[in-house]
Design an enzyme around this catalytic site. Structure first.
Site, short mmCIF file in Angstrom:
data_model
loop_
_atom_site.label_atom_id
_atom_site.label_comp_id
_atom_site.label_asym_id
_atom_site.label_seq_id
_atom_site.Cartn_x
_atom_site.Cartn_y
_atom_site.Cartn_z
N TYR A 195 18.58 17.37 -34.76
CA TYR A 195 17.43 17.80 -34.44
C TYR A 195 18.21 19.09 -33.26
O TYR A 195 19.14 18.26 -31.78
CB TYR A 195 16.68 16.95 -33.40
CG TYR A 195 15.82 17.12 -32.63
CD1 TYR A 195 15.73 16.96 -31.18
CD2 TYR A 195 14.36 18.14 -32.33
CE1 TYR A 195 15.01 17.62 -29.89
CE2 TYR A 195 13.93 18.48 -32.51
CZ TYR A 195 13.56 18.30 -30.47
OH TYR A 195 13.13 18.93 -30.02
N HIS A 246 14.92 11.96 -30.28
CA HIS A 246 13.68 12.47 -31.20
C HIS A 246 13.86 11.36 -32.80
O HIS A 246 13.27 12.00 -33.89
CB HIS A 246 14.13 13.40 -31.97
CG HIS A 246 13.27 14.67 -32.78
ND1 HIS A 246 12.79 15.26 -33.46
CD2 HIS A 246 12.24 15.43 -31.27
CE1 HIS A 246 12.01 16.14 -33.82
NE2 HIS A 246 11.30 15.85 -32.52
N GLU A 270 14.52 10.56 -24.02
CA GLU A 270 13.10 11.11 -24.95
C GLU A 270 12.86 10.42 -25.98
O GLU A 270 14.39 10.53 -26.40
CB GLU A 270 12.86 12.63 -24.51
CG GLU A 270 11.36 12.78 -25.47
CD GLU A 270 11.26 14.54 -25.82
OE1 GLU A 270 10.56 14.72 -26.45
OE2 GLU A 270 12.14 14.96 -24.98
N ARG A 317 5.03 12.01 -22.60
CA ARG A 317 5.01 13.22 -22.90
C ARG A 317 4.07 13.69 -24.54
O ARG A 317 4.55 14.52 -24.98
CB ARG A 317 5.98 12.84 -24.07
CG ARG A 317 7.86 13.32 -23.26
CD ARG A 317 8.31 14.57 -22.79
NE ARG A 317 8.52 14.99 -24.24
CZ ARG A 317 8.17 16.76 -24.55
NH1 ARG A 317 7.76 17.00 -23.08
NH2 ARG A 317 9.06 17.11 -24.71
C1 GCO Z 1 10.16 18.40 -28.15
C2 GCO Z 1 10.11 18.15 -29.56
C3 GCO Z 1 9.34 19.50 -30.05
C4 GCO Z 1 8.74 18.86 -31.71
C5 GCO Z 1 8.19 20.00 -32.23
C6 GCO Z 1 7.62 19.29 -33.79
O1 GCO Z 1 10.73 17.63 -27.67
O2 GCO Z 1 10.37 19.53 -28.46
O3 GCO Z 1 10.63 16.92 -30.01
O4 GCO Z 1 10.77 19.93 -30.51
O5 GCO Z 1 10.30 18.95 -32.78
O6 GCO Z 1 7.08 20.54 -31.80
O7 GCO Z 1 7.18 20.51 -34.22
MG MG Z 2 10.63 16.21 -28.20
#
Ligand code: GCO
Ligand code: MG
Length: 441
Positions: A195, A246, A270, A317
């Site tokens: 991610y 994530h 996060e 968040r």
């Molecule tokens: C972040 C989020 C995004 C999400 C995305 C999903 O912290 O900005 O995790 O990257 O993955 O908005 O559509």
């Molecule tokens: Mg995120």
């Protein structure tokens, strides 16, 4: 109007319901203004940065008075469009746009089944637009109606990543040199679709709905502490660093990672868990002092209320449109204040510039503001959405124009149609372990 006239206007006798329409008409007559009505609700889908955005435009009976709102659920854009066009619009036409709270509550219960991503986004689009209209009628920027500025601008963070520690560090330093004091850092796990990085995205010759991305959590959990060890040596101690798990690892590994990251003093870590695993937060809190941010996947009050009221997270968040817009988010911000939970509203590319403006207006007025995720708007976005929030020296600034202070050029928006084939980026349902097991993306 004296009591007898009021009772007559209300047509009140016994258990009869108040004659709302008569009262509204009497009120407008007293103000000498025609009752303001919603005359149209339009859904605009556009992708000036290649990301499917959903924006709502609410028009009123006052010529030229309209509002904009964000309803962006990029993974199901067309479904939100249907929810607005076929269900919310007929429910709202002819109603009073100044009744923001009543519109929110009635729209929320109007589907009987509620608290879901599609309907919350639909409500959000209308809700933000009504706040925009209120600001325009008052000829005031929205932050003034929300209680006024408690800060001059909004501190932001940006996304840095790399396929090696060196690359990630260079990306972090690039933002530091641009004046950012907060940077999120992600690194690709070799051979794993990680991610927040530009790692491998599966075999492009395979049909999109069958294109698997391989992800292995254990290698990631071992790698990330070493990334931050490297970053602290290369970018220094004074830069605030953030990281997003994530929801990609088994909960116990997230607890391990949060503990292993303690020496590197993250600003926040996060989404350690998926929303389905919020029961783990008590265990996490008991074992580590790493600050925790959670919430972009939340739709339902029951998901975040215990985390806030039991002080199990440090930053909320949420994605404003996923909880129903400004009316809900401003209440969340107020409640969080009393539990010392700070705001860090979701703000990546799949929040429209209108949604970003709403984030920033809330950020300007919340005493418990923490940080704002930011993105740079490309030329197409700036042209389609005149009045986009502006990034300067690591701060977000909104215009002082009335309402949200942002507009929409519908003709230009139509030049950036969203992709319908495929209707969404299907990798969201195709992240798998080596043995083929599906994982939360
Ligand atoms: C972040 C989020 C995004 C999400 C995305 C999903 O912290 O900005 O995790 O990257 O993955 O908005 O559509
Ligand atoms: Mg995120």
């Amino acid at each position: 109007m004296n009591r007898r006239q009021w009772l007559a206007a209300a047509g009140l006798a016994g258990s009869q319901m108040l004659n709302v329409r008569a009262l509204q008409a009497a009120q407008s007559a007293e103000r000498g203004t025609a009752p303001l009505k919603i005359t149209d609700v339009r859904t605009i889908l556009t992708a000036p940065a290649g990301i499917r955005l959903v924006v709502v435009k609410v028009l009123t009976s006052e010529a030229g008075l309209y509002g904009l709102g964000c309803a962006t659920f990029t993974q199901r854009a067309r479904v939100v469009e249907t929810a607005i066009d076929r269900f919310l619009k007929p429910f709202l036409i002819g109603k009073d746009p100044t009744r923001i709270e009543d519109t929110w509550q009635s729209a929320f219960v109007s589907s009987y089944w509620r608290n879901g991503p599609v309907l919350n986004n639909a409500i959000s689009g209308v809700d933000m637009a009504l706040w925009d209209i209120l600001g325009k009628r008052a000829k005031l920027p929205l932050y003034e109606l929300l209680g006024g500025k408690v800060r001059e601008a909004v501190e932001t963070y940006r996304h840095a990543s790399g396929s090696s520690f060196e690359e990630a560090a260079a990306a972090v330093l690039k933002y530091k040199d641009q004046g950012y004091r907060y940077v999120r850092a992600q690194v690709a796990v070799p051979g794993s679709a990680t991610y927040g990085t530009s790692g491998p995205r599966g075999d492009q010759s395979t049909p999109a709905n069958q294109r698997t991305q391989v992800w292995e959590p254990a290698a990631y959990v071992r790698l990330v502490p070493r990334l931050f060890e490297h970053l602290r040596k290369t970018v220094g101690e004074d830069l605030e660093l953030l990281h997003d798990i994530h929801e990609r690892v088994p909960p116990i590994l997230a607890i391990q990672l949060a503990k292993d990251l303690e020496p590197y003093r993250l600003f926040f870590l996060e989404d350690p868990f998926a929303p389905e695993d919020i029961g783990y937060f008590r265990h996490l809190r008991a074992q580590t002092s790493t600050p925790i941010a959670m919430g972009e996947l939340f739709n339902n009050t029951n998901e975040w209320l215990p985390l806030v009221s039991e002080r199990l997270i440090d930053f909320i968040r949420v994605h404003l449109s996923q909880v129903g817009g400004l009316t809900m988010a401003r209440k969340m911000a107020a409640l969080c204040e009393f539990f010392r939970v700070r705001t860090a509203w979701h703000g990546p590319g799949d929040v429209s510039p209108v949604g970003h403006a709403a984030n920033v207006h809330l950020d300007l007025v919340a005493p418990n503001f923490g940080i704002q995720e930011a993105k740079e708007f490309n030329q197409g976005e700036q042209d389609v959405f005149p009045g986009c929030p502006v990034l300067r020296d690591g701060y977000y600034h909104v215009t002082d124009k009335p309402g949200l202070g942002i507009d929409l050029d519908e003709k230009l928006a139509a030049r950036f149609p969203i992709r319908d084939d495929p209707s969404f980026d299907m990798f969201w349902g195709n992240v798998r372990r080596r043995d083929g097991t599906i994982v939360t993306p």
